[in-house]
Design an enzyme around this catalytic site. Structure first.
Site, short mmCIF file in Angstrom:
data_model
loop_
_atom_site.label_atom_id
_atom_site.label_comp_id
_atom_site.label_asym_id
_atom_site.label_seq_id
_atom_site.Cartn_x
_atom_site.Cartn_y
_atom_site.Cartn_z
N ASP A 291 47.40 90.74 25.34
CA ASP A 291 47.97 89.67 24.79
C ASP A 291 49.19 89.61 24.23
O ASP A 291 49.25 90.57 23.35
CB ASP A 291 46.73 88.12 24.44
CG ASP A 291 47.40 87.63 25.21
OD1 ASP A 291 48.28 85.90 25.42
OD2 ASP A 291 45.58 86.49 25.86
N ASP B 101 47.50 79.43 31.64
CA ASP B 101 46.66 79.95 31.72
C ASP B 101 46.26 79.18 32.77
O ASP B 101 46.45 77.67 32.85
CB ASP B 101 45.73 79.55 30.64
CG ASP B 101 46.05 80.83 30.02
OD1 ASP B 101 46.54 81.59 29.34
OD2 ASP B 101 45.51 80.36 28.01
#
Ligand code: GAL
Length: 411
Positions: free
Chosen positions: A159, A219
């Site tokens: 990430d 997301d």
């Protein structure tokens, strides 16, 4: 009624912009399971032992994946997302799993997952902490890559939280090199472009050389508005992103949320069909221990999975949008083609879409064989050119078909 008589005619050949990351992995879009969307950062194993992020959750998921046909359908990676580590590194500076929730440690968990014939994925972040505020890999990427290799981990989701965006590219490249240096094949899942898009156009040549797949956009959540926004973003940016996909590297529109709470069955069919058309990784986030039979059958539909995993490895894209219909197409190997027709009108019943098999369609000139895959499987048989196919499409659902050329001279 909607009508498109020119689909297939507009398909142009696009070249890959770059060589893929040369680690021999992700030659087809990755298939597996990842905990994030469904289980998030639930660390409360005392109050919620069945749903907290613990070794038990991943062992149970691996068990079900073998028992319930998921592995056989192609789902291979069992992946841990954020919130797995202890908040402190060990005395040698290595990441360590939270001792209460992962008492056996990640190496043992990897051994267990491997004993089931599956692979294990893990999560880290290139900044000074992860998005969930666990230790980041900034300044530790080499030792972290080596730790994951020592644990026999097969995939890393890396990430990009908590670092200035100008440093994100270097961060992704550094970890790619560090993984390579371990000598172990570790599939590398990135979020590089997602962190760059707000400021600049990402360098997809470099991204494809560095990562096996890459998140571009927000997301996913368990809602139709989330799926719609991902599809809209993908169609709007398709000229930028589609050419960079191919064996070894894929655009990642995020997890499949099929089998959860937020999507109607028609909407679940849309996500499955469009993720297959987009050559997206098929990484589910749901509870495989408790999933309704219709969602399970959809996720395990071998005809849709075959589109996703087609060896030509070309990402499909949107070719038509009008009158509350959107058409997406994907060129497949063996003179085949997949077409998805989505009804974007969210009121009323099924609407008819008229797909005209036009003379310009080389694939179907003089004729081709048509298979309906969604909303139900049906062989539509041989269709000569200049046939009109009337296709009912459910509201926010998708009708999915494949066309196989019967024109032997075509290549
Ligand atoms: C986000 C990422 C999600 C999930 C989450 C964990 O940035 O896009 O997929 O990994 O962090 O904290």
């Amino acid at each position: 009624m909607g009508r498109a008589a020119f689909v297939l005619g507009v398909v142009v050949l696009m070249r890959f912009v770059a060589e893929a990351l040369d680690n021999g992995l992700a030659l087809k879009p990755t298939m597996g399971w990842l905990h994030w969307e469904r289980f998030m950062c639930n660390t409360d194993c005392e109050a919620d032992p069945d749903n907290c992020i613990s070794e038990r959750l991943f062992m149970q998921m691996a068990d079900v994946m073998v028992k319930e046909g998921w592995k056989e359908a192609g789902y291979e990676y069992v992946c841990i997302d954020d919130c797995w580590p202890s908040k402190q590194r060990d005395a040698q500076g290595r990441l360590q799993a939270d001792p209460k929730r992962f008492p056996s440690g990640i190496k043992k968990l990897a051994d267990y997952v491997h004993s089931k014939g599956l692979k294990l994925g893990i999560y880290a972040d290139l900044g000074y902490q992860t998005c969930g505020k666990y230790p980041g890999s900034l300044g530790h990427h080499e030792i972290d890559a080596q730790t994951f290799a020592d644990w026999d981990v097969d995939l890393l989701k890396y990430d990009g939280c908590y670092l200035d965006w100008t440093l994100v590219g270097e961060g992704y490249k550094n970890m790619s090199r560090a993984l390579n240096k371990t000598g172990k094949s570790i599939l590398y899942s990135c979020e590089w472009p997602l962190y760059v898009w707000p400021y600049a156009k990402p360098d997809y040549t470099a991204i494809r050389e560095t990562c096996n797949h890459w998140r571009n956009y927000d997301d996913v959540s368990d809602s139709w508005s989330s799926i719609k926004s991902i599809l809209d973003w993908s169609a709007k940016h398709q000229d930028d992103i589609v050419p960079s996909a191919g064996p070894g590297g894929w655009n990642d529109p995020d997890m499949l949320v099929i089998g959860n709470f937020g999507l109607s069955h028609a909407q679940q069919e849309s996500q499955m069909a469009l993720w297959a058309i987009m050559a997206a990784p098929l990484i589910m986030s749901n509870d495989l221990r408790d999933i309704c039979p219709r969602s399970k059958a959809l996720l395990q539909n071998k005809r849709i999975i075959a589109i996703s995993q087609d060896p030509l490895g070309k990402q499909g894209y949107q070719t038509f949008k009008e009158n509350d219909f959107a058409v997406w197409e994907r060129q497949l190997s063996g003179d085949r083609h997949a077409i998805a027709v989505m009804n974007t009108q969210e009121i009323g019943g099924p609407r008819k879409f008229l797909l005209g098999v036009a003379p310009g369609w080389k694939l179907c000139n003089p004729k081709c064989n048509v298979t309906l895959i969604l909303p139900k499987y049906q062989e539509l048989g041989v269709v000569p050119v200049q046939t009109d196919l009337m296709l009912p499409v459910n509201p926010s659902g998708t009708t999915l078909l494949t066309f196989t050329s019967l024109n032997t001279s075509q290549n």
